[in-house]
Motif scaffolding. Structure first.
Motif, PDB file in Angstrom:
ATOM      1  N   UNK A 160      10.274   5.674  11.783  1.00 44.25           N
ATOM      2  CA  UNK A 160      10.941   5.805  10.675  1.00 44.25           C
ATOM      3  C   UNK A 160      11.553   4.767  11.165  1.00 44.25           C
ATOM      4  N   UNK A 161      11.844   3.407  10.362  1.00 40.91           N
ATOM      5  CA  UNK A 161      12.899   2.474  10.606  1.00 40.91           C
ATOM      6  C   UNK A 161      13.557   2.552   9.405  1.00 40.91           C
ATOM      7  N   UNK A 162      14.714   3.588   8.826  1.00 39.06           N
ATOM      8  CA  UNK A 162      15.028   3.834   7.418  1.00 39.06           C
ATOM      9  C   UNK A 162      16.551   2.835   7.210  1.00 39.06           C
ATOM     10  N   UNK A 163      16.770   3.013   5.635  1.00 46.06           N
ATOM     11  CA  UNK A 163      17.805   2.100   5.384  1.00 46.06           C
ATOM     12  C   UNK A 163      18.761   3.404   4.902  1.00 46.06           C
ATOM     13  N   UNK A 164      20.019   4.158   5.188  1.00 48.78           N
ATOM     14  CA  UNK A 164      20.624   5.025   4.696  1.00 48.78           C
ATOM     15  C   UNK A 164      21.474   4.796   3.470  1.00 48.78           C
ATOM     16  N   UNK A 165      21.742   5.612   2.911  1.00 47.04           N
ATOM     17  CA  UNK A 165      22.344   6.065   1.517  1.00 47.04           C
ATOM     18  C   UNK A 165      23.095   6.845   1.323  1.00 47.04           C
ATOM     19  N   UNK A 166      24.899   7.255   1.197  1.00 38.80           N
ATOM     20  CA  UNK A 166      25.418   8.308   1.020  1.00 38.80           C
ATOM     21  C   UNK A 166      24.764   8.411  -0.707  1.00 38.80           C
ATOM     22  N   UNK A 185      22.269  12.845   2.302  1.00 38.13           N
ATOM     23  CA  UNK A 185      22.197  11.079   2.735  1.00 38.13           C
ATOM     24  C   UNK A 185      20.446  11.018   2.330  1.00 38.13           C
ATOM     25  N   UNK A 186      20.341  10.027   2.081  1.00 39.59           N
ATOM     26  CA  UNK A 186      18.843   9.777   1.778  1.00 39.59           C
ATOM     27  C   UNK A 186      18.201   8.964   2.337  1.00 39.59           C
ATOM     28  N   UNK A 187      17.301   8.434   2.468  1.00 41.01           N
ATOM     29  CA  UNK A 187      16.692   7.716   3.742  1.00 41.01           C
ATOM     30  C   UNK A 187      15.381   6.987   3.360  1.00 41.01           C
ATOM     31  N   UNK A 188      15.427   6.044   3.713  1.00 46.05           N
ATOM     32  CA  UNK A 188      14.310   5.246   2.878  1.00 46.05           C
ATOM     33  C   UNK A 188      13.877   4.663   4.024  1.00 46.05           C
ATOM     34  N   UNK A 189      12.202   4.594   4.064  1.00 43.48           N
ATOM     35  CA  UNK A 189      11.044   4.025   4.952  1.00 43.48           C
ATOM     36  C   UNK A 189      11.364   2.494   4.601  1.00 43.48           C
ATOM     37  N   UNK A 190      10.832   1.498   5.233  1.00 44.34           N
ATOM     38  CA  UNK A 190      10.422   0.514   5.725  1.00 44.34           C
ATOM     39  C   UNK A 190       8.792   0.206   4.877  1.00 44.34           C
ATOM     40  N   UNK A 191       9.127  -0.410   3.743  1.00 46.82           N
ATOM     41  CA  UNK A 191       7.574  -0.066   3.228  1.00 46.82           C
ATOM     42  C   UNK A 191       6.928   0.567   3.044  1.00 46.82           C
ATOM     43  N   UNK A 192       7.918   1.385   2.819  1.00 46.19           N
ATOM     44  CA  UNK A 192       7.336   3.078   2.749  1.00 46.19           C
ATOM     45  C   UNK A 192       7.993   3.227   0.703  1.00 46.19           C
ATOM     46  N   UNK A 193       9.568   4.035   1.233  1.00 44.58           N
ATOM     47  CA  UNK A 193      10.261   4.167   0.106  1.00 44.58           C
ATOM     48  C   UNK A 193      11.093   5.410   0.783  1.00 44.58           C
ATOM     49  N   UNK A 194      11.424   6.337  -0.187  1.00 50.61           N
ATOM     50  CA  UNK A 194      12.343   7.751  -0.040  1.00 50.61           C
ATOM     51  C   UNK A 194      11.393   8.353   1.545  1.00 50.61           C
ATOM     52  N   UNK A 195      11.710   9.067   2.281  1.00 53.25           N
ATOM     53  CA  UNK A 195      11.036   9.265   3.176  1.00 53.25           C
ATOM     54  C   UNK A 195      11.477  11.485   3.910  1.00 53.25           C
ATOM     55  N   UNK A 196      12.946  10.715   3.563  1.00 52.73           N
ATOM     56  CA  UNK A 196      13.902  11.763   3.383  1.00 52.73           C
ATOM     57  C   UNK A 196      15.036  12.012   2.698  1.00 52.73           C
ATOM     58  N   UNK A 197      15.631  13.512   2.847  1.00 45.68           N
ATOM     59  CA  UNK A 197      16.972  13.197   1.740  1.00 45.68           C
ATOM     60  C   UNK A 197      17.389  14.505   2.700  1.00 45.68           C
ATOM     61  N   UNK A 198      18.529  14.542   3.095  1.00 44.11           N
ATOM     62  CA  UNK A 198      19.617  15.783   3.291  1.00 44.11           C
ATOM     63  C   UNK A 198      20.561  15.713   1.797  1.00 44.11           C
ATOM     64  N   UNK A 199      20.380  17.233   1.856  1.00 50.50           N
ATOM     65  CA  UNK A 199      21.536  17.402   0.868  1.00 50.50           C
ATOM     66  C   UNK A 199      22.332  18.441   1.374  1.00 50.50           C
ATOM     67  N   UNK A 200      24.075  18.420   0.591  1.00 47.92           N
ATOM     68  CA  UNK A 200      24.063  19.582   0.696  1.00 47.92           C
ATOM     69  C   UNK A 200      25.187  19.996  -0.399  1.00 47.92           C
ATOM     70  N   UNK A 201      24.698  21.167  -0.603  1.00 47.25           N
ATOM     71  CA  UNK A 201      25.522  22.125  -1.379  1.00 47.25           C
ATOM     72  C   UNK A 201      27.363  22.603  -1.420  1.00 47.25           C
TER      73      UNK A 201
END
Length: 229
Positions: A160-166, A185-201
């Motif tokens: 996936x081509x994604x735009x990553x946010x913290x 870290x949240x990943x949004x894929x082009x034309x889809x929306x969110x496809x992944x997040x990596x969460x640290x507690x």
């Protein structure tokens, strides 16, 4: 000199517009007709941790409603946002918790800050919600977001081509001097929306939630019917 200045201004405007549209393409889309999509997410570090996100987009109201469900198909969160010229803003928020009688109780939130996703903004922005938790009293939930970078990621063999946010989270008690913080870290894929997040507690727990499949509304309704038996 005037012509050069005008040209520079025009280039800057076109570049800004292009960047804005580019970032917008990575978020959930509103088409010409009302659409319902159900996204199934699975935690790579705990395969029993499954979430279903029902995303309803409505071009007539220019709004998107996201309803989040647990692995046993219980609604636990409701999140509605409205599309603006520069991004989306939260307009409705609610959590759901099971009480002692097994009922799913709705906890309505009051919006304080409303920026969810900016089409083009490298600065930190946030939304926050006040609510009264039956167990913990009055609380303030805040989510701060900063654009990170564009990145290609591989999920189950799909690139996936994604735009990553913290994203930085804080849950603060308004009655006690206590707060709980974590980030992801949240990943949004082009034309889809969110496809992944990596969460640290803070206790070292890591949740790596990834999109595994997209269901139709009919398929999802059948799952809910089966879970209710």
């Amino acid at each position: 000199m005037l012509k050069k200045t005008t040209l520079l201004i025009l280039i800057f405007i076109l570049s800004s517009c292009s960047s804005q549209e580019n970032d917008k393409n990575y978020y959930y889309q509103i088409g010409k007709e009302k659409k319902v999509q159900i996204f199934k997410f699975v935690d790579k570090n705990n395969l029993k941790n499954i979430e279903y996100w029902k995303v309803t987009s409505n071009p007539q109201t220019n709004k998107i409603l996201t309803e989040s469900f647990t692995s046993d198909l219980r609604l636990y969160n409701l999140f509605e946002e409205e599309f603006k010229t520069d991004g989306t803003e939260i307009i409705r928020y609610a959590d759901f918790e099971v009480n002692e009688n097994g009922q799913n109780i709705k906890i309505e939130g009051i919006i304080v800050d409303d920026d969810v996703y900016k089409w083009s903004d490298n600065n930190k922005y946030s939304y926050s919600v006040k609510y009264t938790n039956p167990k913990y009293g009055n609380e303030l939930f805040t989510k701060k977001r900063t654009k990170n970078k564009f990145e290609n990621i591989n999920i189950n063999g799909i690139v996936y081509s994604t735009l990553k946010f913290k994203d930085e989270y804080e849950i603060k008690s308004l009655e006690k001097n206590q707060k709980y913080e974590f980030y992801q870290y949240t990943y949004y894929a082009n034309g889809i929306g969110m496809v992944k997040y990596l969460r640290y507690h803070p206790d070292g727990t890591i949740i790596e939630l990834e999109l595994t499949e997209t269901l139709t509304e009919t398929e999802f309704d059948k799952l809910k019917e089966k879970a209710s038996r």
